[in-house]
Motif scaffolding. Structure first.
Motif, PDB file in Angstrom:
ATOM      1  N   ASP A  27     104.228  11.904 -10.207  1.00 52.30           N
ATOM      2  CA  ASP A  27     103.425  10.711  -9.935  1.00 52.30           C
ATOM      3  C   ASP A  27     102.375  10.588 -11.031  1.00 52.30           C
ATOM      4  O   ASP A  27     101.885  11.591 -11.548  1.00 52.30           O
ATOM      5  N   LYS A  55     101.308   4.689  -9.689  1.00 49.31           N
ATOM      6  CA  LYS A  55     100.465   4.155  -8.618  1.00 49.31           C
ATOM      7  C   LYS A  55      99.197   3.556  -9.226  1.00 49.31           C
ATOM      8  O   LYS A  55      98.793   3.952 -10.317  1.00 49.31           O
ATOM      9  N   GLU A 113     102.736   0.255  -6.152  1.00 49.47           N
ATOM     10  CA  GLU A 113     103.366   1.345  -6.890  1.00 49.47           C
ATOM     11  C   GLU A 113     104.789   0.953  -7.240  1.00 49.47           C
ATOM     12  O   GLU A 113     105.377   0.049  -6.634  1.00 49.47           O
TER      13      GLU A 113
END
Ligand code: ZN
Length: 150
Positions: A27, A55, A113
Motif C-alpha cells: 500500500d 490510497k 483508493e
C-alpha cells in the motif's frame, strides 16, 4: 471471557500466514502535502505479479490534489509527465495508450483508493525504474525507486 481470548488467539494464528503471502503487494498513500508515504518499493524476486494499492488519506479533491501511481523506466518519467500534463485530468494525466507506462492506477482524490497489478516479468534486471504521480508538477517530489528484493 476465556472463549473470547481463545478466538482472538486463533485469529492471530489464522491471519499470520496471510500477511506473509502479501509480500507481493504493498500500500502507498498520497497525501494533501503532495507526498507519498514511501520513497521506495521493494519487489521480491519470487513474485510473479505485484499489486500496488494507492490510497489518499487527505481531504482535498482530485481536481486540487489528485494522485496516481505510475510505473516506468526512470529515463521515461520526464517524457511521460510532460505528455500527461497535456492529456489532462480526464485521462488521469497520462497520454492514452502510452507504451512507456508499464503500470498505473487511476487518478484519485481524498478518501479514494485504486489498485493496479502488473506482471513482474516486464521489469528487467539492471534497468532503473521509478514510480511517480503524473498530476502536473507532482512528479518533482512524488516519486520513488523500485528495488528488486532477493
Ligand atoms: Zn499527485
Amino acid at each position: 471471557m476465556k472463549a473470547r481470548t481463545l478466538i482472538a488467539a486463533l485469529f492471530v494464528l489464522a491471519t499470520a500466514p496471510t500477511w506473509a503471502a502479501d509480500a507481493c503487494s504493498t500500500d502507498i498513500a498520497g497525501t494533501d502535502q503532495m507526498t507519498y508515504d514511501k520513497s521506495e518499493i521493494v519487489i521480491p524476486k519470487s513474485c510473479k505479479t505485484f499489486t500496488v494499492t494507492l490510497k489518499h488519506p487527505g481531504e482535498m479533491p482530485v481536481s486540487v490534489m489528485g494522485h496516481n501511481w505510475v510505473l516506468a523506466k526512470s529515463e521515461d518519467v520526464e517524457g511521460i509527465a510532460g505528455d500527461g500534463q497535456e492529456a489532462g485530468e480526464s485521462n488521469n494525466y497520462l497520454k492514452p495508450n502510452d507504451s512507456r507506462v508499464l503500470a498505473h492506477t487511476r487518478l484519485i482524490g481524498a478518501g479514494e483508493e485504486d489498485s493496479v497489478t502488473f506482471d513482474t516479468a516486464l521489469l528487467k534486471a539492471g534497468t532503473a525504474y521509478t514510480f511517480f504521480c503524473s498530476y502536473p508538477v507532482h512528479d518533482s517530489v512524488m516519486k520513488g525507486d523500485i528495488k528488486f528484493g532477493s
